[in-house]
Write an enzyme that holds these catalytic residues in place. Structure first.
Site, PDB file in Angstrom:
ATOM      1  CB  CYS A 246      -0.975  -0.047   1.171  1.00  0.00           C
ATOM      2  SG  CYS A 246      -2.445   0.973   0.930  1.00  0.00           S
ATOM      3  CG  HIS A 330      -4.546  -3.723   2.882  1.00  0.00           C
ATOM      4  ND1 HIS A 330      -3.699  -3.362   3.907  1.00  0.00           N
ATOM      5  CD2 HIS A 330      -4.959  -2.562   2.327  1.00  0.00           C
ATOM      6  CE1 HIS A 330      -3.625  -2.038   3.987  1.00  0.00           C
ATOM      7  NE2 HIS A 330      -4.385  -1.536   3.029  1.00  0.00           N
ATOM      8  CD  GLU A 332      -3.290  -6.542   5.621  1.00  0.00           C
ATOM      9  OE1 GLU A 332      -4.136  -5.649   5.812  1.00  0.00           O
ATOM     10  OE2 GLU A 332      -2.597  -6.597   4.601  1.00  0.00           O
TER      11      GLU A 332
END
Length: 361
Positions: A246, A330, A332
């Site tokens: 990001c 993202h 995760e």
């Protein structure tokens, strides 16, 4: 709400019914709420979930976060869809006139703006922009700290994570630009021992720790407004394997020699399709960012590995000569999707290759 990347923003939820499962501390992505306000159509008056410790209303009051409900969020979304992100002001006193609100704003403003006229303050509000705002130093930790907790066993979705490191605990230094807890958990799950450092931590101090790899995290604001972060990244490139997510992707893009630009709408929420160019594989991703890397400004040797299929923007890069990889979204994401979790394994593979590489005589 606890993702630091939302620092200073009002978030409008498009799902009409919010709060029915309540809130629990284990799902927090940082130590506090960073957004300015939440806007919803309907807040559930009934909370039903075995993990819940409080309602959304109680949580907002605890963290001093403004919440608006009973708004036509569909109408607001249609406006934002056409205009892009808009500036807003929220007041809890319905009896105040527009003129009084301007006066209150003037009184609240920092002393440097206390002499501004009403017209100047209105103009400042209209002209405010996230462009040029460095928010990394605002949300970052102030001192280095260690992180060792992996994803909880009951939530681990990738059995291969436990064996990916091959028994070696890789030492990773993670720059905190607004890092999320689940990023740290995923790194730990893949066998990494992590030292988290502030956003402005000098590159020479990072290298002095002799890590196996360096991670650049997510975060809020304009990446071009944090030249210190770009300088540190540039000083580390080529010396250690690096991975950016990001904001980290955007910082590294600039360190490569590229430029960033502001998106009209930004990419937020789930279900963004991403194509992995080397194989054509499509991943469904979760995203939250307002800027992107301009691929036309990248130097020779940088490969754009991922493309956002909604608008064609750069969503990932690989720079083999500098031992660097990045993704814009993202991997995760909790509770998901988990399509991009493989990125952590790829980072571990880069560190494995570096450790096993023959030393030049």
């Amino acid at each position: 709400m606890t993702d630091p990347s939302y620092k200073g923003q009002f978030v409008c939820f498009t799902h009409p019914h919010i709060g029915n499962v309540g809130v629990n501390d284990d799902d927090e992505e940082s130590e506090k709420c960073h957004l300015g306000a939440i806007i919803v159509r309907d807040v559930s008056i009934v909370v039903s979930n075995y993990r819940s410790v409080m309602s959304l209303d109680e949580y907002c009051k605890k963290h001093n976060v403004l919440g608006l409900c009973n708004l036509d969020t569909r109408a607001l979304t249609k406006v934002l869809r056409e205009t892009g992100c808009l500036n807003g002001v929220i007041c809890t006193d319905a009896s105040k006139t527009d003129e009084e609100l301007v006066a209150m704003t003037k009184a609240w403003t920092i002393s440097a703006n206390a002499s501004k006229s009403d017209e100047e303050l209105v103009a400042m509000t209209k002209n405010w922009t996230i462009v040029g705002k460095d928010l990394l130093s605002v949300v970052s930790c102030k001192e280095p700290y260690e992180w060792k907790d992996p994803t909880g066993e009951e939530w681990e979705f990738n059995e291969g994570a436990k064996t990916a490191a091959g028994g070696k605990a890789f030492k990773v230094v993670a720059y905190d630009f607004g890092i999320k807890h689940n990023i740290l958990r995923r790194l730990a799950s893949f066998g990494c021992s992590i030292t988290v450092v502030p956003a402005d931590y000098p590159a020479d101090k990072v290298l002095a720790l002799n890590p196996d790899g360096v991670f650049f995290s997510n975060g809020p604001g304009d990446p071009s407004a944090a030249p210190y972060a770009v300088d540190n990244a540039r000083a580390i490139l080529g010396k250690k394997p690096v991975f950016g997510i990001c904001m980290g992707h955007q910082i590294l893009g600039q360190a490569f020699g590229g430029k960033t630009f502001k998106l009209k709408f930004g990419h937020h929420g789930g279900n963004h399709p991403i194509r992995y160019n080397p194989t054509g594989r499509v991943e469904i991703s979760a995203q939250n960012h307002n800027f992107a890397v301009d691929p036309d400004t990248l130097p020779e040797g940088v490969e754009v590995t991922h493309i956002n299929l909604n608008d064609g923007t750069c969503a990932g890069m690989l720079y083999p000569a500098k031992k660097a990889m990045t993704i814009q979204y993202h991997p995760e994401a909790s509770p998901g999707p988990h399509d991009a979790d493989i990125c952590f394994e790829q980072f571990v593979d880069m560190m494995k290759a570096e450790v096993s590489a023959p030393v030049a005589a």
